[in-house]
Motif scaffolding. Structure first.
Motif, PDB file in Angstrom:
ATOM      1  N   CYS A  32       0.824  -1.218   0.000  1.00 25.81           N
ATOM      2  CA  CYS A  32       0.000   0.000   0.000  1.00 25.81           C
ATOM      3  C   CYS A  32       0.854   1.263   0.000  1.00 25.81           C
ATOM      4  O   CYS A  32       2.050   1.221   0.310  1.00 25.81           O
ATOM      5  CB  CYS A  32      -0.940   0.008   1.201  1.00 25.81           C
ATOM      6  N   LEU A  33       0.207   2.345  -0.382  1.00 29.46           N
ATOM      7  CA  LEU A  33       0.833   3.664  -0.287  1.00 29.46           C
ATOM      8  C   LEU A  33       0.133   4.429   0.832  1.00 29.46           C
ATOM      9  O   LEU A  33      -1.097   4.531   0.848  1.00 29.46           O
ATOM     10  CB  LEU A  33       0.688   4.438  -1.604  1.00 29.46           C
ATOM     11  N   VAL A  35      -0.502   7.974   2.476  1.00 25.63           N
ATOM     12  CA  VAL A  35      -0.487   9.371   2.043  1.00 25.63           C
ATOM     13  C   VAL A  35      -0.673  10.271   3.262  1.00 25.63           C
ATOM     14  O   VAL A  35      -1.667  10.132   3.987  1.00 25.63           O
ATOM     15  CB  VAL A  35      -1.636   9.613   1.024  1.00 25.63           C
ATOM     16  N   TYR A  61       4.909  -1.263   2.389  1.00 26.49           N
ATOM     17  CA  TYR A  61       4.339   0.072   2.189  1.00 26.49           C
ATOM     18  C   TYR A  61       5.409   1.071   1.777  1.00 26.49           C
ATOM     19  O   TYR A  61       6.605   0.867   2.013  1.00 26.49           O
ATOM     20  CB  TYR A  61       3.669   0.569   3.488  1.00 26.49           C
ATOM     21  N   ALA A  83       1.870   5.455  -6.392  1.00 24.22           N
ATOM     22  CA  ALA A  83       1.101   4.240  -6.042  1.00 24.22           C
ATOM     23  C   ALA A  83       1.215   3.198  -7.157  1.00 24.22           C
ATOM     24  O   ALA A  83       1.357   1.998  -6.898  1.00 24.22           O
ATOM     25  CB  ALA A  83      -0.366   4.607  -5.809  1.00 24.22           C
ATOM     26  N   ILE A  91      -4.754   2.293  -0.770  1.00 25.29           N
ATOM     27  CA  ILE A  91      -4.214   3.576  -0.305  1.00 25.29           C
ATOM     28  C   ILE A  91      -4.669   3.799   1.138  1.00 25.29           C
ATOM     29  O   ILE A  91      -5.818   3.493   1.490  1.00 25.29           O
ATOM     30  CB  ILE A  91      -4.766   4.749  -1.168  1.00 25.29           C
ATOM     31  N   ALA A 103      -5.894  11.702  -0.386  1.00 27.06           N
ATOM     32  CA  ALA A 103      -5.865  10.239  -0.529  1.00 27.06           C
ATOM     33  C   ALA A 103      -7.028   9.744  -1.383  1.00 27.06           C
ATOM     34  O   ALA A 103      -6.895   8.771  -2.139  1.00 27.06           O
ATOM     35  CB  ALA A 103      -5.889   9.588   0.853  1.00 27.06           C
ATOM     36  N   VAL A 106      -5.913  10.326  -4.828  1.00 26.60           N
ATOM     37  CA  VAL A 106      -4.784   9.430  -5.146  1.00 26.60           C
ATOM     38  C   VAL A 106      -5.320   8.046  -5.524  1.00 26.60           C
ATOM     39  O   VAL A 106      -4.844   7.416  -6.476  1.00 26.60           O
ATOM     40  CB  VAL A 106      -3.813   9.320  -3.950  1.00 26.60           C
ATOM     41  N   ALA A 107      -6.333   7.588  -4.777  1.00 26.18           N
ATOM     42  CA  ALA A 107      -6.909   6.259  -5.050  1.00 26.18           C
ATOM     43  C   ALA A 107      -7.479   6.207  -6.469  1.00 26.18           C
ATOM     44  O   ALA A 107      -7.467   5.161  -7.121  1.00 26.18           O
ATOM     45  CB  ALA A 107      -7.995   5.945  -4.022  1.00 26.18           C
ATOM     46  N   ALA A 110      -4.396   6.481  -9.113  1.00 26.91           N
ATOM     47  CA  ALA A 110      -3.561   5.278  -9.130  1.00 26.91           C
ATOM     48  C   ALA A 110      -3.960   4.288 -10.219  1.00 26.91           C
ATOM     49  O   ALA A 110      -3.109   3.568 -10.741  1.00 26.91           O
ATOM     50  CB  ALA A 110      -3.624   4.609  -7.754  1.00 26.91           C
ATOM     51  N   LEU A 132      -9.614   2.372  -0.246  1.00 25.89           N
ATOM     52  CA  LEU A 132      -9.064   3.485   0.524  1.00 25.89           C
ATOM     53  C   LEU A 132      -9.394   3.328   2.010  1.00 25.89           C
ATOM     54  O   LEU A 132     -10.538   3.052   2.378  1.00 25.89           O
ATOM     55  CB  LEU A 132      -9.683   4.783  -0.012  1.00 25.89           C
TER      56      LEU A 132
END
Ligand code: NAP
Ligand code: ZN
Length: 367
Positions: A32-33, A35, A61, A83, A91, A103, A106-107, A110, A132
């Motif tokens: 996972c990333l 954030v 991660y 990501a 995420i 975030a 970002v999800a 990605a 997420l």
């Protein structure tokens, strides 16, 4: 009867809930990333707990720790690329509204490699996105339970939100202890934001039987803090922090159904151009909202006054002092600013009595 609503987030709460429920992360994959903003995730203790939970579940991660307040679309885009590079399965967002909202975007970035940084504004909703998980560290936005992400368009510098089924977290971990490190000014700004959510939702024409209950609960829980905000010395005990945090989630549930009113829209201008924190920027227009509520929906305003045991004139004075805005705009400047909303805004339509572009000019001029 109107109880229309949609809120699909699994909320997991309690002290230590991140570590106690580490298995929840495993359900989303093995990479996972994370954030975060610059330092709040660390200061709050949330990052350490999260990494401990991930290690316990053998999840690898990377941490993307450069989300700025009022996150930009380019930052979110860059984190989305990151990501993809690490092949993230999901995420995690940790922080106040800014990292949580980032975030959410970002999800989406990605898994949509064809997107430019501003494509989120014109995407098909719901768009594909990674699962997420959110971990909140401020008691304000309620972003944990809303399907909204407020971003700053990197090209225009203007704040604009995205919303929809693809902007909800799968899981939100809510542990008020992470809000205990919030400094005085941010505590005030975020509590004013939560209060603004509760009041705006209550006065909106889109309010319904669920939002009335959520708002009333939030206002009641915020009462002591808001009425004494101008003598707040920066210290709160755990019980008081918990109360603010739960109130912010109730207020978030309210706006998630009814949306906010004109103060949230006009507040964007103050944040973008004068660097005024979001909660203060919205509070700056609350006195005008209360004035209009007196004229257009006195029963609802009366209900708020009853909960607070404080009349709206006194409340307006308290809020005005707390926001403490010293900005003078000429009629022409106010007019120029208002033009960005000339095609109509939902927030204006649902405000008490409606809210025209002319009202907007007056509000800015009389700040
Ligand atoms: P924020 O921008 O997330 O954070 C403000 C400041 O507080 C930052 O410097 C942050 O540090 C710091 N901070 C956060 N948590 C902390 C902690 N536990 N200890 C110490 N410092 C901490 O503030 P916010 O008011 O929560 O979020 C505002 C954003 O949310 C705005 O963009 C607003 O438009 C948006 N918003 C979203 C919704 C929604 O439904 N999605 C609703 C209302 C508002 P770091 O920079 O290190 O993180
Ligand atoms: Zn807000």
């Amino acid at each position: 009867m109107n109880i229309n609503s949609f809120m699909p987030v699994k909320v997991v709460s309690d002290e230590n809930c991140v570590i106690k429920n580490s298995k929840i992360f495993k359900a989303f994959g093995s990479r996972c990333l994370v954030v975060t903003g610059g330092s709040s995730a660390e200061k709050s203790g949330a990052l350490a707990d999260c990494l401990q939970a991930l290690e316990k579940e053998n999840i690898t991660y990377s941490v993307f720790s450069c989300v700025e307040p009022n996150p930009s679309t380019k930052t979110c885009y860059n984190a989305g690329v990151c990501a993809r590079e690490i092949n993230a399965d999901f995420i995690i967002g940790i922080g106040g509204g800014s990292p949580l909202d980032a975030a959410k975007a970002v999800a989406i970035f990605a898994v949509n490699p064809e997107f430019q940084h501003d494509s989120v504004y014109v995407r098909a909703v719901p768009s594909a996105h990674l699962p997420l998980v959110l971990i909140g560290t401020t008691a304000g936005t309620g972003s944990e339970v809303t399907g909204v992400s407020v971003l700053t368009n990197s090209d225009t510098g203007l704040k604009k939100s995205i919303s929809g089924a693809d902007c909800y977290a799968e899981v939100a971990f809510c542990d008020y202890r992470y809000t205990c490190s919030v400094p005085k000014a941010v505590t005030v700004s975020t509590a004013l934001d939560a209060f603004a959510h509760a009041v705006e939702a209550y006065l909106a024409s889109s309010a319904n039987e669920f939002t009335f209950v959520y708002s009333e609960k939030a206002i009641e829980m915020l009462k002591d803090f808001i009425l004494n905000v101008n003598t707040f010395d920066g210290t709160l005990n755990g019980k008081e922090r918990k109360q603010l945090y739960i109130a912010s989630l109730f207020a978030g549930l309210a706006i998630n159904i009814s949306g906010t009113d004109f103060p949230h829209t006009l507040g964007y201008y103050l944040t973008e151009n004068h660097n005024i924190p979001h909660g203060i920027a919205c509070a700056a227009f609350m006195p005008l909202l209360l004035e209009r509520a007196k004229k257009y929906c006195p029963e609802r305003l009366g209900a708020i006054e009853n909960i607070l045991d404080c009349n709206s004139g006194k409340l307006a004075e308290i809020i005005k002092q707390a926001a403490n805005i010293n900005i003078k705009l000429s009629e022409e400047e106010a007019h120029q600013i208002s033009l960005r909303w000339k095609n109509g805004v939902k927030n204006f339509d649902r405000s008490p009595g409606g809210f025209t572009l002319g009202d907007c000019v007056d509000a800015l001029k009389n700040l």
